[in-house]
Design a protein around this motif. Structure first.
Motif, short mmCIF file in Angstrom:
data_model
loop_
_atom_site.label_atom_id
_atom_site.label_comp_id
_atom_site.label_asym_id
_atom_site.label_seq_id
_atom_site.Cartn_x
_atom_site.Cartn_y
_atom_site.Cartn_z
N GLU A 97 0.85 -1.18 0.00
CA GLU A 97 0.00 0.00 0.00
C GLU A 97 0.90 1.24 0.00
OE1 GLU A 97 -2.22 -0.46 3.61
OE2 GLU A 97 -3.52 -2.02 2.75
N PRO A 98 0.37 2.38 -0.47
CA PRO A 98 1.18 3.61 -0.46
C PRO A 98 1.71 3.91 0.95
CG PRO A 98 -0.80 3.94 -1.74
CD PRO A 98 -0.94 2.59 -1.06
N GLY A 99 2.97 4.24 1.03
CA GLY A 99 3.60 4.58 2.31
C GLY A 99 4.27 3.41 3.00
N TYR A 100 4.07 2.20 2.51
CA TYR A 100 4.68 1.01 3.10
C TYR A 100 5.75 0.46 2.16
CZ TYR A 100 1.06 1.17 6.59
OH TYR A 100 0.24 1.59 7.62
N PHE A 101 6.82 -0.07 2.74
CA PHE A 101 7.99 -0.46 1.96
C PHE A 101 8.55 -1.80 2.42
CE2 PHE A 101 7.75 4.11 2.55
CZ PHE A 101 7.67 4.56 1.25
N LEU A 102 9.63 -2.21 1.82
CA LEU A 102 10.38 -3.42 2.05
C LEU A 102 9.67 -4.59 1.36
CD1 LEU A 102 13.10 -3.88 3.43
CD2 LEU A 102 11.92 -4.74 5.41
N ASP A 103 10.35 -5.69 1.26
CA ASP A 103 9.81 -6.85 0.55
C ASP A 103 8.44 -7.28 1.08
OD1 ASP A 103 12.08 -6.92 -0.98
OD2 ASP A 103 12.99 -8.59 0.11
N ILE A 137 7.85 -1.86 6.62
CA ILE A 137 8.41 -0.54 6.94
C ILE A 137 7.44 0.51 6.44
CG2 ILE A 137 10.35 1.04 6.51
CD1 ILE A 137 11.37 -1.32 7.98
N TYR A 138 7.19 1.53 7.23
CA TYR A 138 6.32 2.61 6.79
C TYR A 138 6.90 3.98 7.16
CZ TYR A 138 4.48 2.62 11.61
OH TYR A 138 4.36 2.67 12.97
N ASN A 139 6.44 4.97 6.46
CA ASN A 139 6.92 6.35 6.62
C ASN A 139 5.82 7.16 7.31
OD1 ASN A 139 7.62 9.03 6.22
ND2 ASN A 139 8.52 8.65 4.21
N CYS A 140 6.15 7.78 8.41
CA CYS A 140 5.19 8.61 9.14
C CYS A 140 5.82 9.99 9.34
CB CYS A 140 4.85 7.96 10.48
SG CYS A 140 3.56 8.80 11.40
N PHE A 141 5.36 10.94 8.56
CA PHE A 141 5.89 12.32 8.60
C PHE A 141 7.40 12.36 8.46
CE2 PHE A 141 1.91 12.46 11.11
CZ PHE A 141 1.18 13.29 10.27
N GLY A 142 7.91 11.55 7.54
CA GLY A 142 9.32 11.54 7.23
C GLY A 142 10.16 10.64 8.11
N ILE A 143 9.56 10.01 9.10
CA ILE A 143 10.29 9.10 9.99
C ILE A 143 9.94 7.68 9.59
CG2 ILE A 143 10.64 8.38 12.38
CD1 ILE A 143 9.82 11.24 13.21
N ILE A 144 10.96 6.84 9.46
CA ILE A 144 10.77 5.46 9.05
C ILE A 144 10.53 4.59 10.27
CG2 ILE A 144 11.82 3.48 7.88
CD1 ILE A 144 11.18 5.82 6.02
N TYR A 145 9.47 3.80 10.22
CA TYR A 145 9.10 2.89 11.31
C TYR A 145 9.01 1.48 10.75
CZ TYR A 145 7.76 6.91 14.14
OH TYR A 145 7.76 8.08 14.85
N SER A 146 9.13 0.50 11.66
CA SER A 146 8.94 -0.89 11.22
C SER A 146 8.01 -1.58 12.21
CB SER A 146 10.27 -1.63 11.13
OG SER A 146 10.84 -1.77 12.41
#
Length: 109
Positions: free
Chosen positions: A88-94, A98-107
């Protein structure tokens, strides 16, 4: 055959010599038969390719989780092929963990 060069096919078999099989509304010679991930071996019976399962070979797994399970791809994506998540938009990695919240990367834990 019912007469010279004239066949009467059993249910689920079609074609000039009854060699075409029907699987879930697709003929065995159609590229979409068995969700394009298997072979139609008898009427409505697919032999699935490696890493695919289900009656019409439409189920696969991503990182050990079935594509039909809501938790696949960390609940934030869709398993589109073996071990390939579409996040989904904003979520990353295989696995979309990992997601981005106001420029901060969280897992996820």
């Amino acid at each position: 055959c019912v007469s010279q060069n004239n066949c009467s096919c059993d249910l689920g078999y079609y074609g000039f010599n009854c060699s075409i099989i029907s699987c879930f509304q697709y003929y065995s010679n159609d590229s979409q038969v068995c969700s394009s991930h298997g072979e139609c071996v008898s009427p409505n019976s697919c032999a699935c390719a490696t890493n695919y399962s289900g009656t019409n070979c439409s189920t696969t797994t991503c990182f050990g989780i079935s594509s039909s399970n809501s938790s696949v791809c960390s609940f934030h994506g869709k398993c589109v092929s073996p071990d390939v998540c579409m996040c989904e938009p904003g979520y990353f990695l295989d696995n979309c963990s990992i997601y981005n919240c106001f420029g901060i990367i969280y897992s996820f834990p």
